[in-house]
Write a protein that holds these residues in place. Structure first.
Motif, short mmCIF file in Angstrom:
data_model
loop_
_atom_site.label_atom_id
_atom_site.label_comp_id
_atom_site.label_asym_id
_atom_site.label_seq_id
_atom_site.Cartn_x
_atom_site.Cartn_y
_atom_site.Cartn_z
N ALA A 2 17.42 -52.18 -20.76
CA ALA A 2 18.52 -53.08 -21.08
C ALA A 2 19.73 -52.04 -20.83
O ALA A 2 19.93 -50.88 -21.17
CB ALA A 2 18.34 -53.92 -22.44
N ALA A 3 20.69 -52.80 -20.50
CA ALA A 3 21.92 -51.92 -20.34
C ALA A 3 22.49 -51.72 -21.70
O ALA A 3 22.41 -52.54 -22.73
CB ALA A 3 23.03 -52.85 -19.41
N ARG A 4 23.08 -50.31 -21.91
CA ARG A 4 23.64 -50.00 -22.85
C ARG A 4 25.16 -50.56 -23.12
O ARG A 4 25.71 -50.53 -22.36
CB ARG A 4 23.48 -48.40 -23.20
N ASP A 5 25.06 -50.83 -24.56
CA ASP A 5 26.63 -51.50 -24.74
C ASP A 5 27.60 -50.31 -24.86
O ASP A 5 27.38 -49.41 -26.11
CB ASP A 5 26.46 -52.25 -26.07
N PRO A 6 28.59 -50.22 -24.17
CA PRO A 6 29.49 -48.97 -24.15
C PRO A 6 30.46 -49.29 -25.34
O PRO A 6 31.36 -48.50 -25.33
CB PRO A 6 30.10 -49.19 -22.86
N CYS A 7 30.71 -50.22 -25.93
CA CYS A 7 31.58 -50.64 -26.86
C CYS A 7 30.87 -50.58 -28.51
O CYS A 7 31.51 -50.98 -29.39
CB CYS A 7 32.26 -52.03 -26.61
N SER A 8 29.67 -50.21 -28.53
CA SER A 8 29.03 -50.45 -29.73
C SER A 8 29.11 -48.95 -30.19
O SER A 8 29.47 -47.95 -29.41
CB SER A 8 27.55 -50.81 -29.62
N ALA A 9 28.63 -48.74 -31.40
CA ALA A 9 28.62 -47.51 -32.10
C ALA A 9 27.45 -46.61 -31.25
O ALA A 9 26.69 -46.89 -30.81
CB ALA A 9 28.28 -47.56 -33.53
N GLY A 10 27.93 -45.30 -31.05
CA GLY A 10 27.28 -44.47 -30.30
C GLY A 10 26.91 -45.05 -28.86
O GLY A 10 25.85 -44.75 -28.08
N GLY A 11 27.88 -45.73 -28.25
CA GLY A 11 27.92 -46.17 -26.95
C GLY A 11 27.99 -45.42 -25.86
O GLY A 11 27.72 -45.61 -24.60
N PHE A 102 27.81 -58.15 -16.99
CA PHE A 102 27.44 -59.54 -16.65
C PHE A 102 25.87 -59.45 -16.97
O PHE A 102 25.34 -60.66 -16.86
CB PHE A 102 27.28 -59.37 -15.00
N ARG A 103 25.51 -58.56 -17.84
CA ARG A 103 24.09 -59.01 -18.55
C ARG A 103 24.52 -59.40 -19.95
O ARG A 103 23.28 -59.81 -20.54
CB ARG A 103 23.24 -57.55 -18.69
N ARG A 104 25.81 -59.46 -20.37
CA ARG A 104 25.86 -60.09 -21.39
C ARG A 104 25.58 -61.67 -21.63
O ARG A 104 25.42 -62.27 -20.46
CB ARG A 104 27.48 -60.09 -21.97
N THR A 105 25.56 -62.50 -22.55
CA THR A 105 25.71 -63.83 -22.48
C THR A 105 26.91 -64.66 -22.85
O THR A 105 27.16 -65.60 -22.88
CB THR A 105 24.47 -64.16 -23.80
N GLU A 106 27.92 -63.62 -23.29
CA GLU A 106 29.31 -64.35 -23.42
C GLU A 106 29.85 -64.78 -22.10
O GLU A 106 30.06 -63.87 -21.14
CB GLU A 106 30.31 -63.45 -24.27
N ARG A 107 30.27 -66.01 -22.09
CA ARG A 107 30.65 -66.25 -20.60
C ARG A 107 32.05 -65.40 -20.03
O ARG A 107 31.95 -65.23 -19.00
CB ARG A 107 31.22 -67.71 -20.56
N ASN A 108 33.06 -65.15 -21.10
CA ASN A 108 34.05 -64.65 -20.45
C ASN A 108 33.81 -63.09 -20.16
O ASN A 108 34.47 -62.72 -19.21
CB ASN A 108 35.21 -64.37 -21.57
N ILE A 109 32.95 -62.37 -20.69
CA ILE A 109 32.59 -61.13 -20.40
C ILE A 109 31.52 -60.96 -19.27
O ILE A 109 32.12 -60.23 -18.38
CB ILE A 109 31.77 -60.42 -21.61
N VAL A 110 30.90 -61.87 -19.21
CA VAL A 110 29.83 -62.18 -17.83
C VAL A 110 30.70 -62.43 -16.71
O VAL A 110 30.68 -61.70 -15.66
CB VAL A 110 29.06 -63.30 -17.99
N GLU A 111 31.82 -63.39 -16.69
CA GLU A 111 32.73 -63.69 -15.56
C GLU A 111 33.55 -62.62 -15.40
O GLU A 111 33.74 -62.33 -14.00
CB GLU A 111 33.29 -65.15 -15.70
N THR A 112 34.11 -61.97 -16.21
CA THR A 112 34.85 -60.78 -15.90
C THR A 112 34.30 -59.61 -15.31
O THR A 112 34.73 -59.00 -14.20
CB THR A 112 35.55 -60.03 -17.40
N GLY A 113 33.04 -59.38 -15.53
CA GLY A 113 32.12 -58.52 -14.93
C GLY A 113 31.84 -58.59 -13.56
O GLY A 113 31.94 -57.63 -12.59
#
Length: 290
Positions: A2-11, A102-113
């Motif tokens: 899974a892709a690492r979340d660059p916006c989470s703690a320790g990202g 684009f591996r997220r499930t939030e539509r706005n984040i997916v479409e931006t990526g």
């Protein structure tokens, strides 16, 4: 993986901090890949986001994720010369961040990526560095797109997923260097399109073990034959997904979102042609929009 979340703690490493007002910093001043990209949400962050009407740490993190993706897109579209001057590890970080989006499930984040990825494709095609770019990232991006597209939890962005795949299958015809490493591939392919065909058949054969090699091969050949006709290409992918075991029992309305929106717009225009059928408030809204 899974892709690492660059916006989470320790990202990990990033270019995109928020400023003291909760806004993304300037794209041109933020290209600093040697600093930590994201910090944990602090008490000050939470007070700020509560002030913006965000009720939870999740909403605050989602907002940061969206800002992160928006800045990535600003860098990709407005600072492309900075991108092509990055070192290989730095550019990989940018591509990995787009893949994460684009591996997220939030539509706005997916479409931006996905929109950013399409923008970068266009920029690299016109840059003179397209052979190096696609040789490095073609198969990583194809694998990531198919992983998301064939995951029933990731239906947002279907139209953009299709556009990314269409671009990948079309761009191979214009590359002047092979995508494969001749030293590690026993069979000597005559062109990149044939190599991509075989690679994709193997990739999807692994993703859909319930399908026969013949079924997968027919699907991939259909992609290659329809790649210059977007409606046919999209319908071919959608038909494959709907018929697959993974999607057959699902609510697949997101796969038809573009057509549904077009139908709603047609109905709206038809109603507007008969003012007596439209509520006065809706007519007023139409006048404001126009």
């Amino acid at each position: 993986m899974a892709a690492r979340d660059p916006c989470s703690a320790g990202g990990g490493t990033s270019v995109l901090p928020l400023d003291d007002d909760g806004e993304v910093t300037s794209a041109r001043s933020a290209v600093d890949l040697d600093r930590p990209l994201a910090r944990p949400l602090s008490a000050a962050d939470l007070r700020l986001h509560h002030g913006l009407g965000l009720a939870s740490a999740k909403e605050a993190l989602d907002l940061r994720r969206l800002k992160f993706c928006s800045l990535l897109r600003a860098i990709g579209t407005d600072c492309f010369q900075a991108l092509i001057q990055l070192s290989s590890p730095q550019l990989k970080l940018v591509i990995d961040s787009i893949n994460w989006a684009f591996r997220r499930t939030e539509r706005n984040i997916v479409e931006t990526g996905l929109s950013l990825l399409l923008d970068i494709f266009k920029k690299f095609q016109a840059s003179g560095f397209q052979n190096q770019f696609y040789k490095t990232y073609f198969f990583t991006i194809e694998q990531e797109i198919f992983a998301v597209l064939t995951d029933t939890f990731h239906k947002p962005g279907f139209k953009l997923h299709v556009l990314v795949l269409q671009h990948l299958f079309c761009v191979v015809d214009g590359l002047t260097e092979p995508l494969w490493d001749a030293s590690s591939v026993a069979y000597q392919y005559t062109d990149s399109a044939m190599f991509v065909r075989d690679y994709t058949i193997k990739l999807l054969g692994t993703s859909f073990p319930n399908m026969t090699v013949t079924q997968v091969t027919k699907f991939v050949d259909g992609l290659l034959s329809s790649k210059h006709d977007l409606p046919s290409f999209k319908n071919h992918i959608r038909g494959f997904l709907v018929q697959s075991k993974e999607f057959s029992a699902q609510d697949n309305k997101d796969l038809y979102a573009e057509e549904a929106a077009a139908q709603r717009e047609w109905e709206r225009q038809r109603m507007l042609a008969i003012p007596a059928l439209i509520a006065p408030s809706e007519l007023q809204d139409e006048m404001v929009d126009s």
